[in-house]
Design a protein around this motif. Structure first.
Motif, short mmCIF file in Angstrom:
data_model
loop_
_atom_site.label_atom_id
_atom_site.label_comp_id
_atom_site.label_asym_id
_atom_site.label_seq_id
_atom_site.Cartn_x
_atom_site.Cartn_y
_atom_site.Cartn_z
N ALA A 65 -21.30 -10.26 34.09
CA ALA A 65 -20.39 -10.94 33.16
C ALA A 65 -20.66 -12.44 33.14
O ALA A 65 -20.72 -13.06 32.08
N ARG A 66 -20.87 -13.01 34.31
CA ARG A 66 -21.15 -14.44 34.40
C ARG A 66 -22.45 -14.76 33.67
O ARG A 66 -22.50 -15.64 32.82
N ASP A 67 -23.51 -14.01 34.02
CA ASP A 67 -24.81 -14.23 33.40
C ASP A 67 -24.77 -14.08 31.88
O ASP A 67 -25.46 -14.79 31.16
N ALA A 68 -23.97 -13.15 31.42
CA ALA A 68 -23.96 -12.86 29.99
C ALA A 68 -22.92 -13.69 29.25
O ALA A 68 -22.85 -13.65 28.02
N GLY A 69 -22.11 -14.43 30.00
CA GLY A 69 -21.06 -15.20 29.35
C GLY A 69 -20.02 -14.32 28.69
O GLY A 69 -19.52 -14.60 27.60
#
Lengths: 199, 199
Positions: free
Chosen positions: A33-37
């Motif tokens: 989720a963080r990586d993909a925003g």
DNA sequence: CACATTCTTGACATCGTGTCAAATATCTTC
DNA sequence: GAAGATATTTGACACGATGTCAAGAATGTG
């Protein structure tokens, strides 16, 4: 209807990169989720679960990889084809920095023996499927090579042998990280298979 | 001093059984504590961490397994020895119900590519060590067999090939669970290695 | 018999998965 | 163009796992 705020395929690519690098168990949906925003909850809404997300991402990878192997096996003598096949196999294991290894092999060894442990039967089927397709690909090439007099063993047995070696290479890659060693083993395997006495 | 309320070796055996069946990531210290009738905190006190506990349990297994392989490789013709070697290998992968697979291969594929992900370098070393020792064992047998005229290839290359196949067998075992297939691959490998033309 | 040392126990902080209801934003229909 | 249906987003929650810590418990030693 409200439209998605993220691109489905982008997330699959980002997710698979993480799964590849850290394994399914070692990757959290928070990481992705963080990586993909994207918010974690959105991923659950869109994919259902970490495993379902992985399966979609893996199918994507498997399709691409199978195509690349097909291409590698599509021209030249049988020896040239097998060399290109092992080349691509090893290059795939050694891609990324640090090298990511083989996602199929990693996934297979992450499977739980019983229900509820690790990845489930759907994942096993996906992994086994890719292995089977690659085996069939190699076997077809060996059969064709046999017709041209480049090979005189049993294509099915030899294909299974070769696929076993590629799985072994994936494991040795993790153990020693020695790419030259992997290439030596591959070359030796090709010699063994093609130089086999007539039976 | 207060004496321990549990047996150190008992816990190692119980823990390794769980690690073997479910992998390191898939096994919680709560599971082990429950199985062993010990409080979770006591395990941390006695072993420090899950990984440290695993390493001790694994070393125990590795020692036993290496000894068994040594025994399998200790009598008869080279072909008989290699047959016994693969037999034991496959039997080990297929032990337990459901079969537990290969703990070394599983462990290797559970390793993280970077720091902090999955098992660390100490674990990698332990796994790689066992693989190296087994390779050396096989190579010694091939060298001895060469002196007796039972083999005429390169012992080092052949030993590496054989170990690669055993790692591949561990992977295929997870993919297909077909023991007969594994035994066929093993037999074919022995044929390939022993029937190799003089080079 | 008291003390020091070690083990045990339970509480806590942190992080991961997965669920749910409420809020939000768009598409569709009138 | 306005209103409602529908899907997505968001944040709170429950639960389980790892690892730390302080306090309690049990034994060997002086």
């Amino acid at each position: 209807m409200r439209p998605r705020e993220f691109d489905h395929d982008d997330v699959l690519r980002i997710a698979f990169d993480q799964f590849w690098r850290k394994g399914v168990r070692g990757t959290s949906l928070s990481d992705i989720a963080r990586d993909a925003g994207v918010q974690r909850g959105s991923l659950y809404n869109a994919f259902g679960s970490k495993e379902a997300l992985f399966l979609q991402a893996y199918e994507r990878y498997a399709g691409d990889y199978l195509l690349a192997l097909q291409k590698a096996l599509s021209a030249g003598s049988l020896r040239k084809r097998l060399t290109a096949f092992f080349d691509l196999t090893i290059t795939n294991f050694r891609s990324g920095s640090p090298p990511r290894g083989c996602p199929t092999t990693r996934g297979l060894m992450e499977l739980g023996a019983a229900e509820g442990e690790g990845l489930d039967d759907e994942a096993r089927t996906a992994f086994a499927n890719l292995v089977s397709r690659i085996t069939a690909l190699v076997q077809d090439n060996l059969s064709a090579g046999a017709k041209r007099g480049e090979f005189n063993g049993n294509p099915a047995a030899a294909a299974l042998h070769i696929i076993t070696v590629t799985r072994g290479l994936a494991v040795l890659e993790r153990a020693f990280g020695d790419e030259a060693q992997l290439r030596k083993i591959a070359a030796h395997t090709i010699d063994l298979v093609l130089d086999k006495k007539a039976g």
